[in-house]
Each structure stands twice: as structure tokens, then as C-alpha cells.
Write a protein that holds these residues in place. Structure first.
Motif, short mmCIF file in Angstrom:
data_model
loop_
_atom_site.label_atom_id
_atom_site.label_comp_id
_atom_site.label_asym_id
_atom_site.label_seq_id
_atom_site.Cartn_x
_atom_site.Cartn_y
_atom_site.Cartn_z
N LEU A 200 0.85 -1.18 0.00
CA LEU A 200 0.00 0.00 0.00
C LEU A 200 0.89 1.23 0.00
CD1 LEU A 200 -1.69 -2.28 1.82
CD2 LEU A 200 -3.34 -0.48 1.51
N TYR A 201 0.70 2.07 -1.02
CA TYR A 201 1.50 3.28 -1.20
C TYR A 201 0.62 4.49 -0.99
CZ TYR A 201 4.82 0.16 -3.47
OH TYR A 201 5.68 -0.86 -3.74
N GLU B 129 -4.65 -1.25 -7.96
CA GLU B 129 -5.92 -0.60 -7.68
C GLU B 129 -5.63 0.69 -6.92
OE1 GLU B 129 -10.07 -0.58 -7.94
OE2 GLU B 129 -8.80 -2.19 -8.63
N ALA B 130 -6.43 1.70 -7.11
CA ALA B 130 -6.35 2.94 -6.34
C ALA B 130 -7.66 3.09 -5.59
CB ALA B 130 -6.12 4.13 -7.25
N ILE B 131 -7.55 3.34 -4.27
CA ILE B 131 -8.74 3.45 -3.43
C ILE B 131 -8.63 4.73 -2.61
CG2 ILE B 131 -9.91 2.46 -1.41
CD1 ILE B 131 -9.53 -0.24 -2.56
N TYR B 132 -9.75 5.39 -2.45
CA TYR B 132 -9.79 6.60 -1.63
C TYR B 132 -10.51 6.27 -0.32
CZ TYR B 132 -10.18 11.44 -0.26
OH TYR B 132 -10.05 12.61 0.42
N LYS C 96 5.37 9.12 1.99
CA LYS C 96 6.08 7.85 1.91
C LYS C 96 6.13 7.13 3.26
CE LYS C 96 10.74 6.25 1.17
NZ LYS C 96 12.09 6.64 0.87
N LYS C 97 6.08 7.87 4.34
CA LYS C 97 6.19 7.28 5.68
C LYS C 97 4.99 6.41 6.04
CE LYS C 97 9.05 11.06 7.14
NZ LYS C 97 9.02 12.42 7.63
N LEU C 98 3.88 6.56 5.34
CA LEU C 98 2.68 5.77 5.63
C LEU C 98 2.63 4.46 4.82
CD1 LEU C 98 0.04 8.64 5.73
CD2 LEU C 98 1.10 7.49 7.67
N ASP C 99 3.56 4.25 3.90
CA ASP C 99 3.57 3.04 3.08
C ASP C 99 3.80 1.80 3.95
OD1 ASP C 99 3.40 4.85 1.05
OD2 ASP C 99 5.39 4.44 0.22
N GLY D 190 -6.95 8.54 6.08
CA GLY D 190 -7.81 9.05 5.02
C GLY D 190 -7.03 9.63 3.86
N GLY D 191 -7.52 9.39 2.65
CA GLY D 191 -6.88 9.89 1.45
C GLY D 191 -6.73 8.79 0.41
N GLN D 192 -5.96 9.07 -0.62
CA GLN D 192 -5.78 8.10 -1.70
C GLN D 192 -4.68 7.11 -1.36
OE1 GLN D 192 -5.13 9.66 -5.64
NE2 GLN D 192 -4.38 7.73 -6.38
N TRP D 193 -4.93 5.85 -1.66
CA TRP D 193 -3.97 4.76 -1.51
C TRP D 193 -3.85 4.03 -2.83
CZ3 TRP D 193 -1.08 3.73 2.77
CH2 TRP D 193 -1.43 4.39 3.94
#
Length: 149
Positions: free
Chosen positions: A94-95, A144-147, A100-103, A124-127
Motif C-alpha cells: 500500500l503506497y 488498484e487505487a482506493i480513496y 512515503k512514511k505511511l507506506d 484518510g486519502g488516496q492509496w
């Protein structure tokens, strides 16, 4: 004092260049505007691009594809019923494009055809989700991109 056209254009260009230069210096010197690459070791990643495209094509060619769903508990990945769950190996990366610190990564290894990514790990936000997985010697890559709200 009267300014002719040539002097006016030269002053306008100089002011515009000063304006642009101010913003370039501000963005480069302020740590709030982080301008790092999305992928570490970009050129190494580019060298294996063809293999990545083959894995994406393998996933695209599946009659039934894994399904990514946003739920109250988090994000679920449901593998097709034709796959035996304990033979699926791989990882879900998950990016967070903005930080970058949340990956993070989650390994795929379960006896359940559903994989849950807990909402507690997702800010919250785009992943951007990259799922690299393997089943009976064939490698797949699903993106896949998920918000998340």
C-alpha cells in the motif's frame, strides 16, 4: 520619465523571472514541499518493467479477477473461488502518494479467500494498492487505487 515598449517588455520579463525564481527557491528550501521520487531506486524498477507488464497481463487475462472493496472494517481483497486460498502466496503493498512514511506491506498467506487490510492502518486519502501474488507457478500483479474517507 517615459518608458518605451522595449524597456517595458524587458522590465516585465525580469519581474516574471524573479517571480518564478522566488517560488523555485521557496519550494526547494522548505521541507513542507517534499519532492522525493514515488519509487526508490527508480532506474532498477525501470529495468524490470517488462516482467511487471507480463504479470499485469497475467492478472488481466484471468476470467475472474481479485476484487478490492472498501468496507467499514477496511479494505477487503476477495480472490476468485477457482483459486485454492492456501496456495496463494505474495504480498499487498500500500503506497500513499502524498506521504512515503505511511507506506506498508501485508503478506498474503491464509486459508481464507478474503484478505482484510484493517482501517486502523489506513489514514484518510488516496492509496495505491499493488498486489503481487503467485498461484501454481504463475505470477500476477493487480493494481488498484482506493480513496479512504
Amino acid at each position: 520619465m517615459k518608458i518605451n515598449w522595449g524597456t517595458g517588455i524587458a522590465i516585465a520579463i525580469a519581474l516574471f523571472m524573479a517571480f518564478i525564481l522566488y517560488f523555485v527557491i521557496k519550494v526547494q528550501s522548505n521541507s513542507k514541499y517534499d519532492n522525493e521520487l514515488v519509487v526508490e531506486e527508480y532506474y532498477k524498477h525501470d529495468a524490470v518493467f517488462e516482467q511487471e507488464m507480463e504479470r499485469i497481463q497475467n492478472a488481466h487475462d484471468l476470467a475472474e479477477k481479485p476484487v478490492f472493496t472498501k468496507t467499514e472494517a477496511g479494505v477487503t481483497v476477495v480472490f476468485p473461488a477457482v483459486f485454492i486460498p492456501n496456495k496463494i502466496k505474495g504480498k499487498v503493498s500500500l503506497y500513499r502518494p502524498s506521504n512515503k512514511k505511511l507506506d506498508f506491506e501485508i503478506p498474503i498467506s491464509s486459508s481464507n479467500p478474503t484478505l482484510l487490510i484493517p482501517k486502523s492502518k489506513l489514514v484518510g486519502g488516496q492509496w495505491d494498492i499493488n498486489m503481487e501474488w503467485q498461484y501454481e507457478g504463475t505470477e500476477y500483479l493487480s493494481k488498484e487505487a482506493i480513496y479512504i474517507n
